[in-house]
Design a protein around this motif. Structure first.
Motif, PDB file in Angstrom:
ATOM      1  N   ASP A   1      10.499  -8.452 -13.330  1.00  0.00           N
ATOM      2  CA  ASP A   1      10.900  -7.844 -12.737  1.00  0.00           C
ATOM      3  C   ASP A   1      11.979  -6.916 -12.381  1.00  0.00           C
ATOM      4  O   ASP A   1      12.517  -7.439 -11.560  1.00  0.00           O
TER       5      ASP A   1
ATOM      6  N   TRP B   1       4.646   0.714 -10.485  1.00  0.00           N
ATOM      7  CA  TRP B   1       4.693  -0.194  -9.870  1.00  0.00           C
ATOM      8  C   TRP B   1       4.120  -1.143  -9.872  1.00  0.00           C
ATOM      9  O   TRP B   1       2.735  -1.378  -9.670  1.00  0.00           O
ATOM     10  N   LEU B   2       4.667  -3.061 -10.470  1.00  0.00           N
ATOM     11  CA  LEU B   2       3.892  -3.468  -9.337  1.00  0.00           C
ATOM     12  C   LEU B   2       3.755  -4.056  -8.355  1.00  0.00           C
ATOM     13  O   LEU B   2       2.504  -4.505  -7.983  1.00  0.00           O
ATOM     14  N   ARG B   3       4.964  -4.500  -7.953  1.00  0.00           N
ATOM     15  CA  ARG B   3       5.681  -5.101  -7.046  1.00  0.00           C
ATOM     16  C   ARG B   3       6.424  -4.102  -6.214  1.00  0.00           C
ATOM     17  O   ARG B   3       7.744  -3.289  -6.898  1.00  0.00           O
ATOM     18  N   CYS B   4       6.382  -3.805  -4.862  1.00  0.00           N
ATOM     19  CA  CYS B   4       7.523  -3.515  -4.462  1.00  0.00           C
ATOM     20  C   CYS B   4       8.271  -4.579  -3.498  1.00  0.00           C
ATOM     21  O   CYS B   4       7.510  -5.721  -2.756  1.00  0.00           O
TER      22      CYS B   4
ATOM     23  N   ALA C   1       7.298  -8.158   0.281  1.00  0.00           N
ATOM     24  CA  ALA C   1       6.638  -8.111  -0.217  1.00  0.00           C
ATOM     25  C   ALA C   1       5.127  -6.941   0.028  1.00  0.00           C
ATOM     26  O   ALA C   1       4.828  -7.701   0.418  1.00  0.00           O
ATOM     27  N   TRP C   2       4.812  -5.945  -0.712  1.00  0.00           N
ATOM     28  CA  TRP C   2       4.321  -4.987  -0.409  1.00  0.00           C
ATOM     29  C   TRP C   2       3.047  -4.127  -2.062  1.00  0.00           C
ATOM     30  O   TRP C   2       4.125  -4.237  -3.169  1.00  0.00           O
ATOM     31  N   THR C   3       2.565  -4.181  -2.159  1.00  0.00           N
ATOM     32  CA  THR C   3       1.638  -3.843  -3.408  1.00  0.00           C
ATOM     33  C   THR C   3       0.890  -2.270  -3.502  1.00  0.00           C
ATOM     34  O   THR C   3       0.801  -1.796  -1.947  1.00  0.00           O
TER      35      THR C   3
END
Length: 355
Positions: free
Chosen positions: A229, A319-322, A329-331
């Motif tokens: 990531d 962005w895949l994930r934050c 984690a959030w999407t």
């Protein structure tokens, strides 16, 4: 909506039966009814459409006068809460005078203030009053009888458009999300019940989406060929005109904002405990400092240059994930305007959660 008698009795117009109201009208003089707002005498009356309220006597110097429409809205909301078996008070006041609620609803687990705001006031005034409620541990909800330009739905400010039509009698309705291009309308009573039974919901980004976070894109280490990531930006940081416009700081520029760099360093244990494939960010050797921060493979520790990344990598859609700096984690959500939604019939049994 409220009157005090000389013997200490309190009368709430919305809660009294028609028969009890007629009895009060017959002997209100003996009871010496007064208004809580100013202590002046009031008279129990009934509007042509049968709404009960107290009217100041003529020539009373009180500025707190309400329209019949406002009285109707308060009565409807108070009766809706009472039908749910909740404790209700109209025109409730803080002991220190910091707030006055149109309708205050109490449950053993929460307290809600319902406000019918029909006269136009600045949004800043509503936000200020909402903050007073928050400081008092009260959740506020606003039913506003006018349009507010460029207003976006917010989780921290439940605000709904109220339409008060008069077709022989007042019929207040809340305007909801559009279906097939036509806004839905829900009568105020059922809406208040939905609000107080947790069936009015906010649809928008998750709460984490407003917290300082590390944004990543999927990649592969150039040396060990393992999936990583790749940290490409820090988002929701204080805006900086040069390095972080709109609160998005490219990861390569992290070293240029010492405050954000310090926060990131403090968060490294939480971040890498939550995501083992996340690339840590470090300064390069002094000779290459001008190139900015570099990512490092979490598996083989090889440096990965962040120069030359496409600008699209700094856009939420890529962005895949934050990960918040606390490791949550959030999407990134799909681009869509936030909104409040509701539907269904009232659950008269639970009352577990309000708005």
């Amino acid at each position: 909506m409220l009157a005090h008698a000389v013997d200490g009795a309190v009368y709430q117009a919305w809660a009294m039966s028609p028969a009890a109201w007629e009895d009060l009208k017959a002997d209100y003089r003996e009871r010496s009814l007064t208004a809580p707002c100013c202590g002046a005498p009031v008279v129990p009356v009934r509007s042509p459409t049968s709404w009960q309220f107290f009217r100041h006597r003529p020539n009373t110097g009180c500025d707190l006068r309400e329209s019949v429409a406002h009285i109707v809205c308060k009565s409807i909301m108070a009766r809706a809460a009472a039908r749910l078996g909740l404790e209700v008070a109209t025109e409730a006041r803080a002991d220190d005078g910091t707030w006055v609620a149109d309708v205050l609803v109490r449950h053993p687990s929460w307290t809600v203030a319902l406000e019918a705001q029909l006269s136009r006031i600045p949004l800043a005034a509503i936000e200020e009053r909402q903050e007073r409620y928050r400081e008092a541990g009260i959740r506020g909800a606003w039913l506003v009888g006018y349009d507010i330009a460029r207003l976006e739905a917010r989780r921290d400010l439940p605000l709904f458009r109220l339409e008060v039509k008069r077709t022989g009698r007042f019929e207040p309705a809340v305007i909801g999300p559009a279906t097939d291009g036509t806004p839905a309308r829900t009568y105020l009573g059922p809406f208040a019940e939905a609000l107080l039974t947790g069936r009015v919901r906010f649809e928008g980004p998750p709460p984490q989406a407003s917290m300082p976070s590390v944004a990543t894109v999927p990649s592969v280490c150039w040396k060990c060929r393992r999936d990583i990531d790749l940290a490409v930006a820090l988002v929701n940081v204080p805006a900086h005109a040069m390095f972080a416009p709109h609160g998005v700081l490219p990861a390569r520029d992290l070293g240029k904002l010492p405050g954000i760099l310090a926060a990131y360093r403090d968060a490294i244990p939480a971040l890498h405990g939550a995501c083992g494939s996340l690339t840590p960010l470090r300064r390069p050797p002094p000779a290459r400092l001008a190139l900015g921060m570099r990512a490092h493979c979490p598996w083989c520790d090889v440096p990965i240059s962040l120069q030359g990344l496409p600008e699209t990598s700094l856009r939420p859609g890529r962005w895949l994930r934050c990960w918040t700096l606390a490791g949550e984690a959030w999407t990134p959500p799909e681009p869509r305007a936030s909104r409040w939604t509701w539907s269904g019939s009232a659950d008269l049994g639970g009352h577990r959660r309000a708005i």
